[in-house]
Design a protein around this motif. Structure first.
Motif, short mmCIF file in Angstrom:
data_model
loop_
_atom_site.label_atom_id
_atom_site.label_comp_id
_atom_site.label_asym_id
_atom_site.label_seq_id
_atom_site.Cartn_x
_atom_site.Cartn_y
_atom_site.Cartn_z
N ASP A 143 -18.71 10.66 -23.34
CA ASP A 143 -19.15 10.88 -21.96
C ASP A 143 -19.82 12.24 -21.86
O ASP A 143 -19.40 13.18 -22.54
CB ASP A 143 -17.96 10.81 -21.00
CG ASP A 143 -17.51 9.37 -20.74
OD1 ASP A 143 -18.38 8.49 -20.79
OD2 ASP A 143 -16.31 9.16 -20.49
N PRO A 144 -20.81 12.40 -21.01
CA PRO A 144 -21.40 11.40 -20.11
C PRO A 144 -22.30 10.44 -20.85
O PRO A 144 -22.86 10.80 -21.89
CB PRO A 144 -22.19 12.26 -19.11
CG PRO A 144 -22.53 13.49 -19.89
CD PRO A 144 -21.39 13.75 -20.81
N PRO A 145 -22.45 9.21 -20.35
CA PRO A 145 -23.30 8.22 -21.02
C PRO A 145 -24.73 8.73 -21.15
O PRO A 145 -25.27 9.37 -20.25
CB PRO A 145 -23.23 7.01 -20.09
CG PRO A 145 -21.96 7.18 -19.33
CD PRO A 145 -21.78 8.65 -19.16
N ASP A 190 -15.77 23.96 -18.79
CA ASP A 190 -16.15 23.63 -20.16
C ASP A 190 -17.67 23.59 -20.29
O ASP A 190 -18.38 23.19 -19.37
CB ASP A 190 -15.58 22.27 -20.54
CG ASP A 190 -14.11 22.35 -20.87
OD1 ASP A 190 -13.62 23.46 -21.09
OD2 ASP A 190 -13.46 21.29 -20.88
N THR A 191 -18.15 24.01 -21.45
CA THR A 191 -19.54 23.78 -21.78
C THR A 191 -19.70 22.35 -22.28
O THR A 191 -18.71 21.66 -22.55
CB THR A 191 -20.02 24.77 -22.84
OG1 THR A 191 -19.27 24.54 -24.06
CG2 THR A 191 -19.80 26.21 -22.39
N ALA A 248 -24.87 17.91 -16.22
CA ALA A 248 -23.55 17.94 -15.57
C ALA A 248 -22.71 19.12 -16.05
O ALA A 248 -21.79 19.56 -15.36
CB ALA A 248 -22.80 16.64 -15.84
N TYR A 249 -23.04 19.66 -17.23
CA TYR A 249 -22.30 20.79 -17.79
C TYR A 249 -23.16 22.05 -17.83
O TYR A 249 -22.82 23.00 -18.53
CB TYR A 249 -21.81 20.47 -19.20
CG TYR A 249 -20.77 19.40 -19.24
CD1 TYR A 249 -19.41 19.72 -19.19
CD2 TYR A 249 -21.12 18.05 -19.32
CE1 TYR A 249 -18.45 18.73 -19.23
CE2 TYR A 249 -20.17 17.05 -19.36
CZ TYR A 249 -18.84 17.41 -19.31
OH TYR A 249 -17.87 16.43 -19.35
N LYS A 250 -24.27 22.03 -17.11
CA LYS A 250 -25.15 23.20 -17.14
C LYS A 250 -24.45 24.36 -16.48
O LYS A 250 -24.03 24.30 -15.33
CB LYS A 250 -26.46 22.89 -16.41
CG LYS A 250 -27.50 23.99 -16.57
CD LYS A 250 -28.82 23.59 -15.93
CE LYS A 250 -29.85 24.68 -16.12
NZ LYS A 250 -31.16 24.32 -15.51
N ALA A 251 -24.30 25.45 -17.25
CA ALA A 251 -23.59 26.62 -16.74
C ALA A 251 -24.46 27.37 -15.75
O ALA A 251 -25.67 27.43 -15.86
CB ALA A 251 -23.19 27.54 -17.89
#
Length: 443
Positions: A154-156, A89-90, A229-232
């Motif tokens: 999330d994330p905080p 997921d992005t 945390a979601y960096k592609a």
């Protein structure tokens, strides 16, 4: 002095870089993954070239695996698990999924989804509030409600407008006993914390440096860039070009055959060349055949050069393989080039982006080329000096860390004669903070 035009004939020698020589040099400096791309380009442009990817980087397709061989694990549908691409997921997708499950009015959710798409890669909302409200056409109250809804995801720390807000959104993660002090540090002393002025902070807050240090430790556990945390990004794998194996008292250098694709001539077109009656067809196929053969010779030359350079490195750095980084010797490209009868630029190209898998670990080949540093009884390498600096810092008293001057004196006691400025340079290259930032107060 007479000036005029004239025709003159003279003889001279000069090196002309042909296209084939350029190709050989380009292949020499390619690493294993870049070489696969070059061979794929050759196969696309040359019908006589057949390229088989290396087994280490390519799984056999499921339709080529004979039933019952057990070569590839398959699921119930017959597809191998290794060839299933993991979907990630992005940041926007993850936030939208959370927002749609929250018990909030639909206009607020829609506004929060729009804001989720405006976040940067760090998870911050950098756009001005007025511009966002104008684009959405919503009131200030609805915008504030949507932003609060987004920041509860999330994330905080997501959806913050600046660093202080991002850290404040994560205060629930801090133990209750230190939460107030951490909030004070966030609101008023972030610059001083970054500068390591813990004693000055403690004096201003009328508390002990130990308490400030404990609060700073909690502060550093927070995430200043929650969106990362979601960096592609695709994972990058290192494939060693050479393998170093210990056989008794000697080290054996082997070429990693599983790292390179194999190149061969397509037999169908090769037979067509032998039977071709049309001159134009024959010339075309002959030209393509010559290109494949030359490419194969360049690959073999690259293979031989890498092997010779690897053997020279193992011979020069035998002490490193026996005793570790502390025994790393100074070595230059010119030394290896003179030993092999090659130009140092060739050695540089041969070691660019190439890796050796050794009993000591995986190392880039350029790692073994280090500068010379004066030492007792001769010289040592910069790599050995860096190892000694790290060893001294790891063994230091955290309450009284060693300054660069003290480190230089300790190294001189060990026979390594370098200045304080050189110690500081090597310490910064290893990303080790100075002594005043390494200092810890008594627990």
């Amino acid at each position: 002095m007479n000036l005029g035009y004239g025709l003159y004939q003279e003889q001279m020698q000069r090196l002309v870089m042909t296209q084939q020589m350029k190709q050989a040099i380009e292949l020499l400096q390619c690493n294993a993954l870049e070489l696969i791309e070059k061979l794929a380009e050759l196969a696309d442009s040359n019908p006589l070239a057949e390229v088989e990817p290396p087994p280490a980087l390519w799984q056999e397709p499921w339709w080529r695996t004979a039933p019952g061989t057990g070569g590839v694990r398959k699921d119930a549908a017959g597809f191998p698990f290794e060839q299933v691409v993991a979907a990630e997921d992005t940041l926007t997708q993850a936030l939208v999924r959370q927002l749609r499950l929250m018990p909030a009015p639909l206009p607020v959710v829609r506004c929060a989804e729009f804001l989720a798409g405006c976040l940067d890669e760090s998870g911050y909302l950098r756009e001005p509030e007025d511009a966002l409200r104008e684009a959405l056409g919503v009131s200030r109250e609805l915008f504030a409600e949507a932003l609060a809804l987004l920041q509860s995801c999330d994330p905080p720390g997501i959806g913050a407008r600046h660093l202080r807000e991002c850290l404040r959104l994560q205060l629930d993660r801090v133990p209750a006993g230190r939460r107030d002090l951490v909030r004070t540090l966030i609101d008023h002393h972030l610059d001083a914390v970054a500068a390591g002025k813990l004693a000055a902070i403690a004096k201003q807050l009328h508390t002990s440096p130990r308490e400030v240090q404990a609060a700073v430790d909690e502060l550093r556990r927070l995430n200043p860039r929650p969106g990362y945390a979601y960096k592609a990004g695709r994972p990058e794998y290192i494939v060693p070009d050479l393998l170093v194996h210990r056989d008794g008292a000697r080290y054996v250098v082997l070429h990693n055959d599983h790292a390179e694709p194999s190149l061969r001539v397509n037999p169908h077109y090769h037979r067509m060349l032998a039977r071709a009656e049309d001159e134009e067809t024959r010339q075309y196929l002959a030209k393509k055949l010559h290109a494949v053969q030359w490419f194969a010779r360049c690959l073999e030359q690259r293979r031989v050069t890498l092997y010779r350079v690897g053997e020279a490195i193992v011979e020069y750095q035998r002490a490193f393989f026996d005793h570790g980084v502390s025994a790393l010797k100074p070595l230059t490209l010119r030394q290896v080039g003179e030993a092999l009868g090659l130009h140092e630029s060739t050695i540089s190209r041969a070691t660019r982006g190439k890796y050796m898998l050794t009993p000591r670990g995986l190392f880039e080949m350029k790692y073994f080329f280090t500068a010379e540093v004066a030492a007792a009884g001769g010289s040592t390498s910069a790599g050995a000096v860096k190892f000694a600096i790290r060893r001294l810092i790891e063994a230091e008293d955290p309450q009284h860390p060693l300054s660069d001057e003290a480190l230089a004196h300790r190294l001189q006691d060990e026979g390594m004669y370098i200045s304080r400025r050189t110690v500081a340079k090597y310490r910064e290259e290893m990303q080790i903070p100075p002594s005043w930032r390494r200092r810890r107060f008594a627990e």
